[in-house]
Structures are given as C-alpha cells and as structure tokens.
Design a protein around this motif. Structure first.
Motif, PDB file in Angstrom:
ATOM      1  N   ASN A  97       0.829  -1.207   0.000  1.00 11.56           N
ATOM      2  CA  ASN A  97       0.000   0.000   0.000  1.00 11.56           C
ATOM      3  C   ASN A  97       0.863   1.258   0.000  1.00 11.56           C
ATOM      4  O   ASN A  97       0.544   2.249  -0.668  1.00 11.56           O
ATOM      5  CB  ASN A  97      -0.953  -0.014   1.191  1.00 11.56           C
ATOM      6  N   PHE A 100       2.122   1.957  -3.498  1.00  7.56           N
ATOM      7  CA  PHE A 100       1.138   2.654  -4.337  1.00  7.56           C
ATOM      8  C   PHE A 100       1.032   4.120  -3.957  1.00  7.56           C
ATOM      9  O   PHE A 100       0.924   4.989  -4.824  1.00  7.56           O
ATOM     10  CB  PHE A 100      -0.222   1.967  -4.253  1.00  7.56           C
ATOM     11  N   SER A 101       1.088   4.408  -2.677  1.00  7.18           N
ATOM     12  CA  SER A 101       1.041   5.792  -2.210  1.00  7.18           C
ATOM     13  C   SER A 101       2.260   6.570  -2.699  1.00  7.18           C
ATOM     14  O   SER A 101       2.145   7.700  -3.194  1.00  7.18           O
ATOM     15  CB  SER A 101       0.970   5.811  -0.676  1.00  7.18           C
ATOM     16  N   ALA A 104       2.189   7.446  -6.340  1.00  6.44           N
ATOM     17  CA  ALA A 104       1.179   8.434  -6.710  1.00  6.44           C
ATOM     18  C   ALA A 104       1.744   9.850  -6.745  1.00  6.44           C
ATOM     19  O   ALA A 104       1.072  10.772  -7.220  1.00  6.44           O
ATOM     20  CB  ALA A 104      -0.008   8.361  -5.753  1.00  6.44           C
ATOM     21  N   ILE A 173      -2.925   2.470 -12.184  1.00  8.26           N
ATOM     22  CA  ILE A 173      -3.412   3.519 -11.284  1.00  8.26           C
ATOM     23  C   ILE A 173      -3.082   4.893 -11.863  1.00  8.26           C
ATOM     24  O   ILE A 173      -3.897   5.820 -11.801  1.00  8.26           O
ATOM     25  CB  ILE A 173      -2.835   3.321  -9.870  1.00  8.26           C
ATOM     26  N   THR A 179      -7.202   2.632  -7.140  1.00  9.62           N
ATOM     27  CA  THR A 179      -6.109   2.166  -6.278  1.00  9.62           C
ATOM     28  C   THR A 179      -6.576   1.072  -5.333  1.00  9.62           C
ATOM     29  O   THR A 179      -5.899   0.054  -5.160  1.00  9.62           O
ATOM     30  CB  THR A 179      -5.525   3.343  -5.470  1.00  9.62           C
ATOM     31  N   TYR A 182      -6.642  -2.438  -6.771  1.00 12.58           N
ATOM     32  CA  TYR A 182      -5.317  -3.042  -6.927  1.00 12.58           C
ATOM     33  C   TYR A 182      -4.720  -3.408  -5.569  1.00 12.58           C
ATOM     34  O   TYR A 182      -4.075  -4.448  -5.430  1.00 12.58           O
ATOM     35  CB  TYR A 182      -4.380  -2.126  -7.717  1.00 12.58           C
ATOM     36  N   GLN A 183      -4.940  -2.565  -4.564  1.00 13.15           N
ATOM     37  CA  GLN A 183      -4.454  -2.896  -3.222  1.00 13.15           C
ATOM     38  C   GLN A 183      -5.090  -4.193  -2.731  1.00 13.15           C
ATOM     39  O   GLN A 183      -4.406  -5.039  -2.146  1.00 13.15           O
ATOM     40  CB  GLN A 183      -4.770  -1.754  -2.247  1.00 13.15           C
TER      41      GLN A 183
END
Length: 195
Positions: A97, A100-101, A104, A173, A179, A182-183
């Motif tokens: 996670n 992904f953050s 971004a 994403i 998101t 996907y997470q």
C-alpha cells in the motif's frame, strides 16, 4: 580549525548545487520528458552554470540516473516508514500500500516505470530497484518465509513476479484505475502465499 569550516562549507555548497540540479532536472523531465529536456534548461532552472552541471554529472543521462535513484530511494523510504509493525504478512501488505502511495507522487511513475527503462535500460533500472523498493520487497518476503508465514519459494523469481505486478498496478493507477482495487488484489496475492 578554520580549514575544517571551509571544507564543510565547500561540501555543503557542493551538496546544495547537486540537489538544485536534481530538483530542476526532475521537474523538467516530468514536464517535458527526457528527450525534450535540454541541459541549458536544466542549468537555468537550477540557477547554476553548465560547468557546474558537468562538474557533478558526466552528461544528461548521468543526471537522469541521479534523479531516478533519488526517486527510487524516496519510494523505499515510504515503504519502510509505513510497514514496520505487525506480522510479516501485514507488513508486506502495508508495504504494498505504501508503494502505491509513493508512486502516486506526480511524475514518479513516468520517471521510474516509463522513461527510466527507456533511457537507462532494463538492467540498470533493475539494479537501482534492487537497492531500493525491490530491496524492501525482497527483505519482506525473506522475513515472511523465515517466520513461516508464507511458503518457501524461490526468492528471486517471487520478487521478480510480485515486483512486476506492483509496477503494472502502479501504471494502471496512473491511468486512473482504482487504487483500492489493486491494493485488494495485491493483498490477496500475498495472503495466497501462506502455507
């Protein structure tokens, strides 16, 4: 005594110039792309001379490599910061996670997943990743295996496949995919590795 002060000041000045070049180059590489960005624009944006640029970096590609290295390190720092508590599986999911953050951040996906491989080549990008985000994934998976929370599998292959899944998800994403979806999928993939 004075000599140490001068040396430290020179080091600080050197680090400040290098940081200004990396920051200016990052902004221009994100805005215009690597191919469309010229070194005169970079030095103007950084407020330094061309001589300063070439004192710190052999060429534009070396500066781009430094930008990519800096961005990759920032991703790894966020993963480590946000995935230090819980079981090994929970830390892997939290790390995913966090990835992904971190990805971004505007321009980061372009730099690390699109332009990076095109400019530096896949082997160089893999080496950079192995020092940063890829390292965090490898360490997390190895720890989970040691703790018996995931099945013992060939670590190199597992890292390569999961890393590719993370990268594909980050690209999706970037192109406006959800998101959270996907997470959830990555989380289930990791949970599916349990014995």
């Amino acid at each position: 005594m004075q000599e140490g002060t001068v040396s430290r000041t020179n080091r600080e000045r050197t680090e400040a110039t290098r940081a200004a070049l990396i920051k200016a180059a990052r902004s221009l590489f994100v805005e215009k792309g690597y191919a469309e960005t010229g070194t005169p624009e970079i030095v103007a944006a950084a407020g330094v001379t061309r001589g300063a640029l070439y004192h710190h970096f052999a060429d534009k590609q070396a500066l781009f490599r430094a930008v990519v290295e800096h961005e990759s390190a920032a991703v790894a720092e966020e993963i480590v910061r946000k995935s230090s508590d819980g079981t090994a599986i929970e830390m892997l999911i939290a790390g995913g996670n966090a990835f992904f953050s971190a990805m971004a951040v505007p321009g980061r996906t372009r730099l690390l997943l699109l332009d990076g491989p095109a400019v530096l080549g896949r082997a160089e990008m893999d080496a950079i990743d192995a020092r940063h985000a890829g390292r965090t994934l490898r360490e997390g998976l190895a720890y989970a295996m040691e703790q018996g929370e995931i099945r013992p599998l060939p670590l190199d292959q597992l890292c390569a496949l999961l890393g590719a899944a993370f990268d594909r998800a980050a690209l999706a994403i970037r192109n406006e995919a959800e998101t959270a979806e996907y997470q959830a999928v990555i989380g289930d993939l990791i949970k599916g590795l349990r014995p």
